[in-house]
Write a protein that holds these residues in place. Structure first.
Motif, PDB file in Angstrom:
ATOM      1  N   ILE A 114     -15.633  15.897 -67.326  1.00  0.00           N
ATOM      2  CA  ILE A 114     -15.595  17.072 -66.318  1.00  0.00           C
ATOM      3  C   ILE A 114     -16.711  17.303 -66.113  1.00  0.00           C
ATOM      4  CG2 ILE A 114     -14.155  19.177 -66.493  1.00  0.00           C
ATOM      5  CD1 ILE A 114     -12.111  18.001 -68.000  1.00  0.00           C
ATOM      6  N   ILE A 115     -17.557  17.124 -66.896  1.00  0.00           N
ATOM      7  CA  ILE A 115     -18.787  18.576 -67.009  1.00  0.00           C
ATOM      8  C   ILE A 115     -19.419  17.836 -65.553  1.00  0.00           C
ATOM      9  CG2 ILE A 115     -21.466  19.184 -67.429  1.00  0.00           C
ATOM     10  CD1 ILE A 115     -19.977  18.949 -69.866  1.00  0.00           C
ATOM     11  N   TRP A 117     -17.665  16.230 -62.980  1.00  0.00           N
ATOM     12  CA  TRP A 117     -16.991  16.711 -61.953  1.00  0.00           C
ATOM     13  C   TRP A 117     -16.692  18.529 -61.463  1.00  0.00           C
ATOM     14  CZ3 TRP A 117     -11.404  14.639 -63.524  1.00  0.00           C
ATOM     15  CH2 TRP A 117     -11.673  12.530 -64.040  1.00  0.00           C
ATOM     16  N   LEU A 118     -17.171  19.423 -62.917  1.00  0.00           N
ATOM     17  CA  LEU A 118     -16.628  20.783 -62.870  1.00  0.00           C
ATOM     18  C   LEU A 118     -17.941  20.966 -63.030  1.00  0.00           C
ATOM     19  CD1 LEU A 118     -13.077  21.487 -63.345  1.00  0.00           C
ATOM     20  CD2 LEU A 118     -14.220  20.739 -61.386  1.00  0.00           C
ATOM     21  N   SER A 124     -15.125  24.218 -65.859  1.00  0.00           N
ATOM     22  CA  SER A 124     -15.324  23.076 -66.651  1.00  0.00           C
ATOM     23  C   SER A 124     -14.998  22.853 -68.005  1.00  0.00           C
ATOM     24  CB  SER A 124     -16.681  22.403 -67.090  1.00  0.00           C
ATOM     25  OG  SER A 124     -17.557  23.163 -67.645  1.00  0.00           O
TER      26      SER A 124
END
Length: 252
Positions: A114-115, A117-118, A124
């Protein structure tokens, strides 16, 4: 009723008092050095200093905002999809395999991705909280919808109620207690998720403060952060219970 409530409150204080006494005796006897388990007075002083400086209030507001954003999104998505899956076999069959597979992945395993990606911004952290809270809410909503007595559904069909009215008058009231079980579980997991996310990638929040205190060898600050999370979690859980009692008096 009031007598029972008062007795429960008094009884509930016994274990915390025992823990505090054991904590005090452990420190006084030298069983644990202050660098590992600080005296209660040091923790109280750290709490006062953090309150006076505004650090604790600021961290609480940051973490609370993150929790509420992710949690409210999880409520909307979990209750909506859970309602559809609990009332439609076709929708249930379409989503079940995929969601069950995703649900098995621990939330900690999602954080690095997630980090990636965001980024390390607010998005995130909110996404981690959303993902953690979503599944307990979803599963309990589905369970509540599926446990609706078939006789009530048949009566609604007999009176030719629309799909919306059947949901409003039959499914939702019947499933509401189970939905609130999911809401309470999701709330607890939300605090776990926000601390985990803040420990890994954050510059503010209670999780960050605990991590920073660990690196600075300040166990008193760490304990203040942990107690703050516990108090906030219990307070929000109690608020949910009061709301449930108000809107479902027949469940008392």
């Amino acid at each position: 009723m009031n007598k029972k409530v008062n007795n429960f409150n008094v009884t509930g204080l016994i274990l915390p008092l025992i823990i505090l006494l054991a904590w005090h005796l452990s420190v006084q006897s030298g069983m644990f050095p202050p660098a590992i388990l600080p005296p209660i007075g040091d923790v109280a002083m750290a709490f006062l200093n953090m309150m006076e400086s505004g650090l604790l209030v600021g961290d609480i507001l940051v973490s609370l905002t993150r929790v509420l954003r992710g949690y409210l999104l999880a409520i909307f998505a979990g209750v909506t999809l859970g309602t559809l899956m609990g009332t439609s076999k076709h929708i249930n069959d379409f989503f079940t395999l995929t969601l069950n597979s995703i649900r098995q992945i621990p939330i900690l395993a999602w954080i690095p991705l997630i980090i990636l990606w965001l980024g390390i911004g607010e998005e995130s952290k909110v996404a981690v909280i959303f993902l953690a809270a979503f599944f307990p809410i979803l599963i309990n909503t589905i369970s509540g919808m599926l446990s609706t007595p078939k006789g009530l559904v048949e009566v609604a069909a007999l009176y030719k109620l629309s799909g919306w009215m059947t949901f409003r008058k039959v499914y939702f009231p019947s499933a509401l207690p189970q939905i609130f079980v999911g809401l309470k579980l999701g709330l607890g997991i939300s605090w776990v998720a926000v601390v985990a996310a803040e420990l890994i990638a954050a510059s503010s929040g209670i999780g960050f403060r605990i991590s920073d205190a660990r690196s600075m060898m300040e166990p008193d600050v760490m304990i203040v952060g942990m107690i703050s999370i516990g108090v906030l979690g219990v307070s929000m859980d109690k608020a949910l219970t009061l709301i449930l009692d108000r809107i479902t008096p027949w469940e008392k």
